[in-house]
Design a protein around this motif. Structure first.
Motif, PDB file in Angstrom:
ATOM      1  N   SER A   1      89.046  12.784  13.464  1.00 54.30           N
ATOM      2  CA  SER A   1      89.520  14.114  13.072  1.00 54.30           C
ATOM      3  C   SER A   1      90.262  14.028  11.747  1.00 54.30           C
ATOM      4  N   ALA A   2      91.166  13.037  11.666  1.00 56.45           N
ATOM      5  CA  ALA A   2      91.939  12.867  10.434  1.00 56.45           C
ATOM      6  C   ALA A   2      91.024  12.520   9.274  1.00 56.45           C
TER       7      ALA A   2
ATOM      8  N   LEU B   1      95.571  15.269   6.761  1.00 52.14           N
ATOM      9  CA  LEU B   1      94.827  14.644   7.853  1.00 52.14           C
ATOM     10  C   LEU B   1      95.019  15.446   9.144  1.00 52.14           C
TER      11      LEU B   1
ATOM     12  N   GLN C   1      88.994  15.495   7.981  1.00 51.91           N
ATOM     13  CA  GLN C   1      89.777  16.419   7.162  1.00 51.91           C
ATOM     14  C   GLN C   1      90.040  15.833   5.778  1.00 51.91           C
TER      15      GLN C   1
ATOM     16  N   SER D   1      88.908   9.504  18.368  1.00 54.96           N
ATOM     17  CA  SER D   1      88.899  10.953  18.170  1.00 54.96           C
ATOM     18  C   SER D   1      89.949  11.363  17.145  1.00 54.96           C
ATOM     19  N   ILE D   2      91.156  10.805  17.294  1.00 56.22           N
ATOM     20  CA  ILE D   2      92.235  11.131  16.361  1.00 56.22           C
ATOM     21  C   ILE D   2      91.855  10.694  14.952  1.00 56.22           C
TER      22      ILE D   2
ATOM     23  N   SER E   1      98.516  11.787  23.183  1.00 54.01           N
ATOM     24  CA  SER E   1      98.808  13.163  22.804  1.00 54.01           C
ATOM     25  C   SER E   1      97.575  13.949  22.391  1.00 54.01           C
ATOM     26  N   VAL E   2      96.396  13.397  22.661  1.00 50.66           N
ATOM     27  CA  VAL E   2      95.175  14.076  22.239  1.00 50.66           C
ATOM     28  C   VAL E   2      95.017  15.423  22.937  1.00 50.66           C
ATOM     29  N   ARG E   3      94.686  16.421  22.171  1.00 52.93           N
ATOM     30  CA  ARG E   3      94.255  17.674  22.797  1.00 52.93           C
ATOM     31  C   ARG E   3      93.062  18.189  22.013  1.00 52.93           C
ATOM     32  N   PRO E   4      92.257  19.045  22.637  1.00 56.93           N
ATOM     33  CA  PRO E   4      91.012  19.451  21.960  1.00 56.93           C
ATOM     34  C   PRO E   4      91.319  20.301  20.734  1.00 56.93           C
ATOM     35  N   PRO E   5      90.413  20.288  19.768  1.00 52.88           N
ATOM     36  CA  PRO E   5      90.577  21.124  18.578  1.00 52.88           C
ATOM     37  C   PRO E   5      90.703  22.593  18.964  1.00 52.88           C
ATOM     38  N   GLY E   6      91.393  23.350  18.158  1.00 51.64           N
ATOM     39  CA  GLY E   6      91.604  24.755  18.468  1.00 51.64           C
ATOM     40  C   GLY E   6      90.320  25.535  18.640  1.00 51.64           C
TER      41      GLY E   6
ATOM     42  N   GLN F   1      93.187  19.780  11.045  1.00 55.74           N
ATOM     43  CA  GLN F   1      92.404  20.352  12.133  1.00 55.74           C
ATOM     44  C   GLN F   1      93.319  20.845  13.260  1.00 55.74           C
TER      45      GLN F   1
ATOM     46  N   SER G   1      94.362  19.376  15.781  1.00 51.84           N
ATOM     47  CA  SER G   1      93.758  19.088  17.081  1.00 51.84           C
ATOM     48  C   SER G   1      94.542  18.044  17.842  1.00 51.84           C
ATOM     49  N   HIS G   2      95.287  17.228  17.114  1.00 54.70           N
ATOM     50  CA  HIS G   2      95.971  16.132  17.787  1.00 54.70           C
ATOM     51  C   HIS G   2      97.457  16.171  17.487  1.00 54.70           C
TER      52      HIS G   2
END
Lengths: 426, 214, 343
Positions: C180-181, B161, C184, C176-177, C25-30, B164, B166-167
């Motif tokens: 994203s998870a 999970l 994936q 968003s988290i 702790s969110v940060r943008p995707p690489g 990415q 990203s988090h």
């Protein structure tokens, strides 16, 4: 917890050495062993899964002896104590449905020796007195007569006399200083006495001196089957004493599975010392004599034959090649059954099961695997069964499944196909 | 200290220590139980048997293979793929180099990672669903089996999970489960990863002594 | 099984629950593009005095000769695909709005049915004797599919419904988290679904072809409202579910592969259609799945045995699959039922 179950648990713990512990620790409950166990295969009942049969002993170990068991107990995470009820529930699993054939070890990804551990587990059962009646009765016979079938020295002598007459060779009893002393299973003496004649014929030809003791002729060790080390030792003691008194160089273990393991591998450990003689299995001896040219083969048997592999001699005894080379010499038409050799099925009567009337039905069910194997060999006429106990199980089994096959002992076959004296020019 | 720093730092160190000490304690404990010396005259070498037993049991026997094919495929698929994932996944290598030792492990390409993860997941899922849907497995399985399977699954799942990258939270979640897994390991049946060589070896040694060539 | 499902649910809630507190702790995707970097607003009035409508029409219509089309045209001349607008409208206004209701409605119907009519019991009680129904490979392939389906279902629903259902309540960062998870996870488990689908099809296709007796099943409403219905190894309901999974599953698989590897097709509209079909099909399967779970567990006594042990009670077989019972035992289902009645 009752006194009896306490005794059982105490013995479980005593017999859980580093080896057994490594087995309990490594089992991942994958269930593969079920696929190797003929009792599971022929009944489809999950309780016959080999690793499951060890459960009470495993529990006792995990509760009281395993690393971290103290910590787990303190946290209330240790398994509950083993109860008498549970032990009784497991009794048929430990005695009726395990031949100690060790086929499960072959399929086990962890290589766990379940058969050997069942043997240790039976120590707890025997000490606590949770033993099937049939085995108990054999044990009592042994105490009285030295033989599980109650074969007396008188009966033995009568059988020897018959065989002397049949082959025309004298068989010496209690001969001091002989090279070899032969012991037999009760089953052989009473059911298949031709083996005595076969020995006489073969050893005479090979030029060996041999004898039979009139006090220690019984090879079957009920103590090993029940799982009682004290009894096993007592039975073994007779043979050791007799052999050492007669000053023989070798003791010949007969065509009998558990007897071989009992005297050859467990024997010195039970007695706590090495013997003054060497233990040799009859198949090993015959193969050696054959290779030395002392018992040359004559006219081959032309019947279509196959070989049953007694677990304790082949899989757990290591005599894999010997019976095959003897058979190839003696038989023109020898065909292996499917799954022969190391992975062969047990007859279903090993490990004391055949001496346990309660297990009769299970034994017959298990024999269905053997029937399948036998039916898989086309035009089969005879099966060589180099174990007295297997042989008796085969007779019952073939009868039960309506199969018409001759059952032959290996020594007899070798004796029958022995070259005539003039054939080799000797 | 953020949650991520905590699970990657102190908690990870504590968990690793428990893991290492626990494994040593348990394996040592088993060996120290000891056993009587076998005095029957040997026919072969027990030491060689120990080694051979360990190697022989890697290879399934043909006669059982048909009945156990599913299990073999799932078992091998899962274990091998997991090993590859642990050692050669790019984020793992970065973590090892960052925090543990500076070794140069070859990095898997991303497609290799995905493929390995698929195999690993498929294997683990198959092993576990077999555990719940077969009478034999239902009878012999206990909580430890299920917890071990699930914890390992969660380690793998949270790892994926977080793919990415990203988090921070997803990374922390993965690390937290890893820490729990490490702490649980030495007290559980997950220990089979270390005890297998003892059991295979002990049987092998007995066989070897008897001169049995399996 | 109930316990297991509950366990799964609890675990998920726990995992997701922690999410909320950690949203900071969110940060943008690489690989994300940062809009602050480098892109500046263009100069004003670059179109001069041209009509905006004509301009857009040209772009949409795709006239490669129009000198105004300064962006390189695609081979078919289309410069700007406006189908995206239709796709977006469809997805936002219909699918996202209503998709979530479908499974809930099914669950509601089942609940009402359970309360009013109740589960189907084995009328003659359990016989204690069992018949072998599914072998181990069938069971494992079924549960393998089930496991993969649940993972994909949950992650898919998060992707689809995260914006309307998660973002407004837990916040955009949490959404968003989770998205994203979920993405994936969804991409990773997707290919396993194809494996599971093919495997299950091979293991279950025998006995799943429609037969005449299935018509009677339909007329008798599957016996859910009383009455005895005959059926072979699988009844109409099971067969329908099998084919639905097979066909819709294939659609989902194909569209899923296209979405995973978008460069496989040139026409963007195929991808847009794919997301629509993928979502609709999945929501359909998820909804009907609850019916399947109901009949397989609390809805019908004795059903679950077939998938947990591989064995079913003989009475269960007689009552639900009489023709199959007769075939495997060689006995008549009605006669043996009579024989046993007095006792």
């Amino acid at each position: 917890m009752t006194a009896n179950s306490e005794i059982a648990v105490e013995k479980f713990l005593e017999h859980t050495d580093a080896e057994a512990a490594s087995f309990f620790e490594a089992c991942v409950h994958c269930g593969e062993c079920a696929e190797a166990c003929q009792f599971y295969l022929s009944t489809g009942d999950p309780k016959y899964t080999p690793t499951y049969k060890l459960r009470p002993m495993e529990r006792a170990y995990k509760r009281d002896k395993a690393p971290f068991s103290g910590l787990k107990k303190a946290l209330g995470l240790a398994p509950s104590p083993v109860t008498e009820e549970e032990l009784r529930e497991w009794e048929p699993l430990v005695y009726d449905s395990c031949n100690m054939c060790a086929r499960c070890t072959l399929v086990c990804p962890m290589g766990i020796d379940i058969a050997g551990t069942i043997r240790k587990m039976r120590e707890g059962y025997a000490a606590a007195g949770f033993v099937p009646e049939g085995l108990q009765r054999s044990a009592e016979f042994v105490k009285k007569t030295g033989s599980p079938m109650g074969v007396t020295a008188k009966a033995l002598k009568a059988q020897i006399k018959h065989q002397e007459d049949a082959v025309g060779i004298k068989i010496e009893i209690d001969k001091k200083g002989a090279d070899y002393m032969a012991i037999f299973s009760s089953m052989e003496i009473m059911g298949y006495p031709e083996v005595l004649g076969a020995y006489a014929k073969l050893f005479k030809r090979a030029g060996l001196t041999w004898t039979i003791s009139s006090v220690a002729y019984e090879a079957t060790n009920v103590g090993v089957q029940i799982g009682s080390a004290p009894m096993a030792k007592e039975i073994l003691q007779r043979v050791v004493d007799a052999a050492e008194a007669l000053e023989v160089k070798h003791v010949i273990s007969p065509e009998c599975g558990h007897a071989y393991g009992a005297i050859r591998w467990a024997g010195p450990n039970m007695m706590g010392r090495q013997f003054k003689f060497e233990v040799v299995h009859i198949i090993e001896l015959l193969d050696q004599l054959r290779r030395e040219g002392k018992i040359p083969v004559g006219k081959k048997d032309t019947r279509r034959m196959t070989l049953h592999d007694p677990c304790q001699i082949i899989r757990r005894g290591g005599l894999l090649k010997e019976p095959r080379s003897l058979l190839n010499d003696s038989c023109a038409n020898f065909t292996e059954m499917k799954g022969a050799g190391i992975t062969n099925f047990c007859c279903g009567g090993g490990g004391g099961v055949s001496a346990n009337p309660r297990a009769e039905e299970l034994k017959t069910a298990a024999f269905s695997r053997k029937v399948e194997q036998l039916n898989g060999v086309q035009d089969l006429e005879a099966v060589v069964v180099p174990c007295g106990n297997c042989r008796a199980v085969f007779e019952d089994g073939l009868d039960e499944y309506d199969l018409d096959l001759e059952i032959i002992g290996l020594s007899e076959l070798v004796a029958e196909t022995l070259a005539e004296e003039d054939e080799t020019g000797a | 200290m953020s949650f991520l720093e905590f699970v990657e730092g102190p908690l990870f160190l504590v968990a690793s220590a428990i893991f290492l000490l626990g494994v040593v304690w348990r394996v040592g404990g088993i060996i120290l139980i000891g056993r009587k010396k076998d005095i029957s005259p040997p026919k072969g070498s027990a030491a060689m048997g120990f080694l051979k037993g360990n190697l022989r049991h890697f290879i399934p026997r043909g006669i059982f293979a048909k009945r156990t094919a599913l299990h073999l495929i799932a078992g091998y698929g899962f274990h091998l793929a997991l090993l590859v994932l642990v050692l050669f996944a790019a984020p793992h290598i970065a973590f090892i180099q960052d925090r543990l030792v500076n070794v140069n492990l070859p990095e898997m390409p991303r497609w290799g990672f995905i493929l390995t993860a698929e195999i690993s997941f498929a294997g683990l899922i198959m092993l576990w669903v077999r555990r719940i849907s077969d009478p034999v497995m239902r009878l012999i399985s206990d909580w430890d089996d299920h917890i071990g399977s699930w914890l390992t699954f969660l380690v793998m799942l949270t790892g994926c999970l977080a793919l990415q990258e990203s988090h921070g939270f997803l990374r922390a979640q993965h690390m937290l489960v890893v820490d729990v897994w490490l702490i649980y390991f030495p007290f559980s049946r997950l220990m089979h990863a270390f005890t297998f060589f003892l059991s295979r070896g002990n049987s092998g040694a007995t066989y070897g002594r008897k001169g049995i060539n399996l | 099984m109930n316990n297991l499902l509950r366990m799964v649910a609890v675990l998920l809630v726990l995992l997701m629950g922690v999410t909320a507190s950690q949203a900071q702790s969110v940060r943008p995707p690489g690989n994300a593009v940062n809009l602050d970097d480098g892109i500046e607003p263009g100069p004003p009035n670059t179109l001069g005095d041209l009509s905006d409508s004509d301009f857009w029409r040209n772009y949409r219509g795709g006239d490669p000769n129009d000198p105004q089309q300064i962006i390189g045209p695609r081979p078919d001349g289309v410069v700007l695909t406006t189908t995206g607008q239709h796709w977006r409208a469809l997805r936002e206004n219909y699918i996202r709005k209503y998709a979530g209701w479908a499974p809930l409605i099914v669950i509601g119907i089942l609940a009402v049915f359970y309360v009013l009519i109740g589960p189907m019991r084995i009328k003659s009680g359990r016989s204690g004797k069992t018949l072998s129904r599914f072998n181990l490979t069938q069971r494992v392939s079924h549960w393998f599919m089930a496991a993969v389906f649940i993972l994909l279902g949950i992650s898919g629903l998060i992707i689809l419904l995260g914006r309307p259902l998660i973002a407004p309540f837990l916040g955009k960062e949490v959404n968003s988290i989770m998205t994203s998870a979920a993405m994936q996870g969804h991409n990773l488990f997707g290919p396993l679904f194809i494996v599971a689908l093919v495997w299950m099809f091979i293991k279950f296709v025998r006995g799943n072809f429609f037969q005449w007796v299935d018509l009677k099943w339909i007329f008798k409403l599957g016996g859910f409202f009383g009455g005895h219905v005959s059926s072979h190894e699988f009844n109409f309901g099971e067969k329908s579910w099998f084919w639905m999974v097979t066909i819709v599953g294939t659609v989902i698989s194909v569209t899923g592969v296209l979405l995973l590897f978008p460069w496989l097709v040139e026409d963007l509209r195929i991808l847009q259609l794919s997301t629509i079909l993928h979502g609709l099909g999945a929501v359909g399967l998820i909804s009907v799945l609850f019916g399947h779970i109901y009949v397989g567990t609390i809805g019908m006594e004795g059903s679950l045995d077939s998938m947990l042990k591989g064995e079913v009670d003989e009475h269960w077989a007689k009552e639900h699959h009489d023709l199959w019972y007769e075939k495997v035992t060689g006995k008549s289902a009605s006669e043996t039922a009579k024989e046993e009645e007095p006792s």
